[in-house]
Design a protein around this motif. Structure first.
Motif, mmCIF file in Angstrom:
data_model
loop_
_atom_site.group_PDB
_atom_site.id
_atom_site.type_symbol
_atom_site.label_atom_id
_atom_site.label_comp_id
_atom_site.label_asym_id
_atom_site.label_seq_id
_atom_site.Cartn_x
_atom_site.Cartn_y
_atom_site.Cartn_z
ATOM 1 N N ILE A 1 -3.143 18.211 -0.699
ATOM 2 C CA ILE A 1 -4.488 18.697 -1.055
ATOM 3 C C ILE A 1 -5.171 19.292 0.182
ATOM 4 N N TRP A 2 -5.059 18.582 1.312
ATOM 5 C CA TRP A 2 -5.687 19.079 2.549
ATOM 6 C C TRP A 2 -4.721 19.912 3.377
ATOM 7 N N THR A 3 -3.419 19.720 3.192
ATOM 8 C CA THR A 3 -2.450 20.566 3.906
ATOM 9 C C THR A 3 -2.695 22.033 3.524
ATOM 10 N N PHE B 1 -6.828 13.914 9.516
ATOM 11 C CA PHE B 1 -6.432 12.946 8.467
ATOM 12 C C PHE B 1 -7.570 12.766 7.470
ATOM 13 N N ALA B 2 -7.201 12.826 6.197
ATOM 14 C CA ALA B 2 -8.174 12.690 5.104
ATOM 15 C C ALA B 2 -7.836 11.454 4.291
ATOM 16 N N PHE B 3 -8.840 10.642 4.050
ATOM 17 C CA PHE B 3 -8.705 9.457 3.202
ATOM 18 C C PHE B 3 -7.558 8.557 3.649
ATOM 19 N N TRP B 4 -7.371 8.515 4.958
ATOM 20 C CA TRP B 4 -6.384 7.615 5.544
ATOM 21 C C TRP B 4 -7.058 6.484 6.324
ATOM 22 N N LEU C 1 2.822 14.590 8.302
ATOM 23 C CA LEU C 1 3.478 13.277 8.370
ATOM 24 C C LEU C 1 2.981 12.382 7.235
ATOM 25 N N ASP C 2 3.888 11.653 6.649
ATOM 26 C CA ASP C 2 3.516 10.652 5.640
ATOM 27 C C ASP C 2 4.620 9.599 5.592
ATOM 28 N N GLY C 3 4.270 8.424 5.140
ATOM 29 C CA GLY C 3 5.268 7.355 5.042
ATOM 30 C C GLY C 3 6.067 7.417 3.752
ATOM 31 N N SER C 4 5.597 8.203 2.798
ATOM 32 C CA SER C 4 6.220 8.208 1.471
ATOM 33 C C SER C 4 7.070 9.462 1.247
ATOM 34 N N PRO C 5 8.380 9.301 1.030
ATOM 35 C CA PRO C 5 9.225 10.473 0.756
ATOM 36 C C PRO C 5 8.783 11.200 -0.514
ATOM 37 N N GLN D 1 0.835 -1.210 0.000
ATOM 38 C CA GLN D 1 0.000 0.000 0.000
ATOM 39 C C GLN D 1 0.872 1.264 0.000
ATOM 40 N N LEU D 2 1.903 1.243 0.829
ATOM 41 C CA LEU D 2 2.795 2.412 0.886
ATOM 42 C C LEU D 2 3.583 2.543 -0.425
ATOM 43 N N ALA D 3 4.009 1.400 -0.955
ATOM 44 C CA ALA D 3 4.727 1.419 -2.243
ATOM 45 C C ALA D 3 3.819 1.955 -3.346
ATOM 46 N N TYR D 4 2.548 1.598 -3.269
ATOM 47 C CA TYR D 4 1.568 2.083 -4.259
ATOM 48 C C TYR D 4 1.489 3.615 -4.228
ATOM 49 N N TYR D 5 1.373 4.170 -3.014
ATOM 50 C CA TYR D 5 1.236 5.627 -2.939
ATOM 51 C C TYR D 5 2.525 6.333 -3.362
ATOM 52 N N SER D 6 3.674 5.740 -3.053
ATOM 53 C CA SER D 6 4.934 6.335 -3.516
ATOM 54 C C SER D 6 4.975 6.332 -5.040
ATOM 55 N N GLN E 1 8.731 11.998 8.054
ATOM 56 C CA GLN E 1 8.483 10.723 7.360
ATOM 57 C C GLN E 1 8.378 9.620 8.407
ATOM 58 N N ALA E 2 7.244 8.974 8.478
ATOM 59 C CA ALA E 2 7.051 7.903 9.459
ATOM 60 C C ALA E 2 5.995 6.932 8.958
ATOM 61 N N ASP E 3 6.121 5.699 9.401
ATOM 62 C CA ASP E 3 5.118 4.677 9.106
ATOM 63 C C ASP E 3 4.059 4.749 10.207
ATOM 64 N N LEU E 4 2.835 5.017 9.818
ATOM 65 C CA LEU E 4 1.785 5.225 10.827
ATOM 66 C C LEU E 4 1.471 3.977 11.633
ATOM 67 N N PHE E 5 1.899 2.821 11.151
ATOM 68 C CA PHE E 5 1.622 1.601 11.911
ATOM 69 C C PHE E 5 2.669 1.345 12.991
ATOM 70 N N THR E 6 3.760 2.113 12.970
ATOM 71 C CA THR E 6 4.745 1.990 14.061
ATOM 72 C C THR E 6 4.959 3.321 14.761
ATOM 73 N N LEU F 1 -1.456 18.662 13.493
ATOM 74 C CA LEU F 1 -0.752 17.472 13.012
ATOM 75 C C LEU F 1 -1.612 16.857 11.917
ATOM 76 N N GLU F 2 -1.033 16.744 10.718
ATOM 77 C CA GLU F 2 -1.758 16.065 9.641
ATOM 78 C C GLU F 2 -1.109 14.707 9.391
ATOM 79 N N LEU F 3 -1.917 13.674 9.496
ATOM 80 C CA LEU F 3 -1.423 12.310 9.273
ATOM 81 C C LEU F 3 -1.722 11.893 7.846
ATOM 82 N N SER G 1 -9.605 4.747 5.984
ATOM 83 C CA SER G 1 -10.066 3.592 5.195
ATOM 84 C C SER G 1 -8.905 2.704 4.744
ATOM 85 N N HIS G 2 -7.669 3.159 4.961
ATOM 86 C CA HIS G 2 -6.503 2.318 4.648
ATOM 87 C C HIS G 2 -5.945 1.634 5.898
ATOM 88 N N VAL G 3 -6.642 1.805 7.018
ATOM 89 C CA VAL G 3 -6.231 1.155 8.268
ATOM 90 C C VAL G 3 -7.057 -0.118 8.426
HETATM 91 C C1 LIG Z 1 -5.280 8.203 -0.013
HETATM 92 S S1 LIG Z 1 -3.762 9.018 0.266
HETATM 93 C C2 LIG Z 1 -4.350 10.447 1.154
HETATM 94 C C3 LIG Z 1 -3.456 11.629 1.027
HETATM 95 C C4 LIG Z 1 -4.029 12.928 1.552
HETATM 96 N N1 LIG Z 1 -4.438 12.828 2.925
HETATM 97 C C5 LIG Z 1 -5.192 13.376 0.697
HETATM 98 O O1 LIG Z 1 -6.337 13.305 1.154
HETATM 99 O O2 LIG Z 1 -4.939 13.792 -0.436
HETATM 100 C C6 LIG Z 1 -2.999 8.039 1.525
HETATM 101 C C7 LIG Z 1 -1.673 8.543 2.018
HETATM 102 O O3 LIG Z 1 -1.215 7.657 3.024
HETATM 103 C C8 LIG Z 1 0.199 7.501 2.905
HETATM 104 N N2 LIG Z 1 0.565 6.226 3.521
HETATM 105 C C9 LIG Z 1 0.346 4.978 3.058
HETATM 106 N N3 LIG Z 1 0.802 4.058 3.929
HETATM 107 C C10 LIG Z 1 1.342 4.755 4.963
HETATM 108 C C11 LIG Z 1 1.970 4.366 6.175
HETATM 109 N N4 LIG Z 1 2.114 3.078 6.519
HETATM 110 N N5 LIG Z 1 2.406 5.338 7.011
HETATM 111 C C12 LIG Z 1 2.245 6.643 6.697
HETATM 112 N N6 LIG Z 1 1.652 7.069 5.556
HETATM 113 C C13 LIG Z 1 1.203 6.125 4.699
HETATM 114 C C14 LIG Z 1 0.439 7.549 1.429
HETATM 115 O O4 LIG Z 1 1.778 7.845 1.115
HETATM 116 C C15 LIG Z 1 -0.566 8.623 0.987
HETATM 117 O O5 LIG Z 1 0.030 9.887 1.000
#
Ligand SMILES: C[S@@+](CC[C@H](N)C(=O)[O-])C[C@H]1O[C@@H](n2cnc3c(N)ncnc32)[C@H](O)[C@@H]1O
Length: 231
Positions: free
Chosen positions: A70-72, A125-128, A85-89, A10-15, A108-113, A62-64, A130-132
């Motif tokens: 877009i939301w920043t 946090f926006a549209f995040w 904060l985001d996991g993707s450089p 999932q993180l690789a996909y967003y990168s 830069q951080a992984d939200l699961f750790t 704090l924006e996760l 649903s990825h948890v």
């Molecule tokens: C659907 S996008 C939402 C981006 C932004 N909030 C928006 O609404 O435009 C999901 C974001 O989560 C980040 N992401 C994915 N896995 C992550 C992880 N494990 N830790 C932190 N960020 C992660 C992605 O890099 C991406 O920027």
């Protein structure tokens, strides 16, 4: 965690998607199917933006999972300082290009750790969410709670259970396969949570004054952290 591999994918996909994200997530892009673009999409997004602006002014946000910004950009209208904060450089670099460094500090951080190391006036946090995956939900929301100062706010935007799907989204349990413009495919987590369930969860953790606005495509939710002592 059971979904470790898919969370990496999932993180690789967003990168990999970072460069095309704004176009594919914007009006006329991912949202536009062969059918006419539903005006409700822009309307509901606008409602969420207005509800967010109504929270301001905020000292430190704090924006996760900040993505490309877009939301920043919206948060910058109401916040004096933002930690994004985001996991993707790749995502962080695009966000920095858009917003600059003056008001925003990037992490830069992984939200699961990740564990919160400070208290913020607003955690957004926006549209995040649903990825948890469900098994990580409790832990994630608890971290959110711990990151909000007593009296501070949480605000989130996402897609609800039972809502209308954006084009390109196909229900497949808690997974989806997403395709990039170049044809590469990635499996990701996509869970459409019930907004009321998330609100109750936040209430149990110690948020109060929960307000939920559920639309056809999106919902937004805000609440205030009660109490005076950080957990
Ligand atoms: C659907 S996008 C939402 C981006 C932004 N909030 C928006 O609404 O435009 C999901 C974001 O989560 C980040 N992401 C994915 N896995 C992550 C992880 N494990 N830790 C932190 N960020 C992660 C992605 O890099 C991406 O920027």
């Amino acid at each position: 965690m059971e979904n470790d591999e898919i969370l990496k994918e999932q993180l690789a996909y967003y990168s990999a998607r970072a460069q095309e994200y704004d176009e594919s997530a914007g009006v006329g892009g991912r949202f536009a199917g062969p059918e006419e673009l539903d005006p409700l999409i822009a309307l509901e997004e606008e409602e969420a933006r207005r509800a967010l602006w109504a929270i301001g002014p905020v000292e430190h946000t704090l924006e996760l999972a900040c993505g490309t910004g877009i939301w920043t950009t919206e948060l910058a209208r109401i916040s004096r300082r933002i930690t994004a904060l985001d996991g993707s450089p790749e995502m962080l670099a695009l966000n920095r290009e858009k917003l600059g460094d003056a008001q925003v500090q990037y992490v830069q951080a992984d939200l699961f750790t990740w564990t919160p190391e400070a208290l913020y006036d607003l955690v957004f946090f926006a549209f995040w969410l649903s990825h948890v995956p469900p098994e990580a939900l409790e832990d994630f929301l608890l971290k959110v709670y711990r990151a909000v100062r007593p009296g501070g706010r949480v605000f989130l935007v996402d897609e609800p259970a039972g809502g209308r799907l954006l084009s390109g989204e196909v229900l497949d349990g808690q997974y989806q396969t997403r395709r990039l413009y170049d044809g590469r495919e990635f499996r990701i987590i996509k869970v459409y949570y019930r907004p009321e369930e998330i609100a109750s969860h936040l209430e149990r953790l110690g948020f109060e004054k929960l307000e939920v606005r559920r639309g056809e495509y999106f919902f937004h939710l805000t609440g205030r952290r009660a109490g005076v002592n950080p957990v």
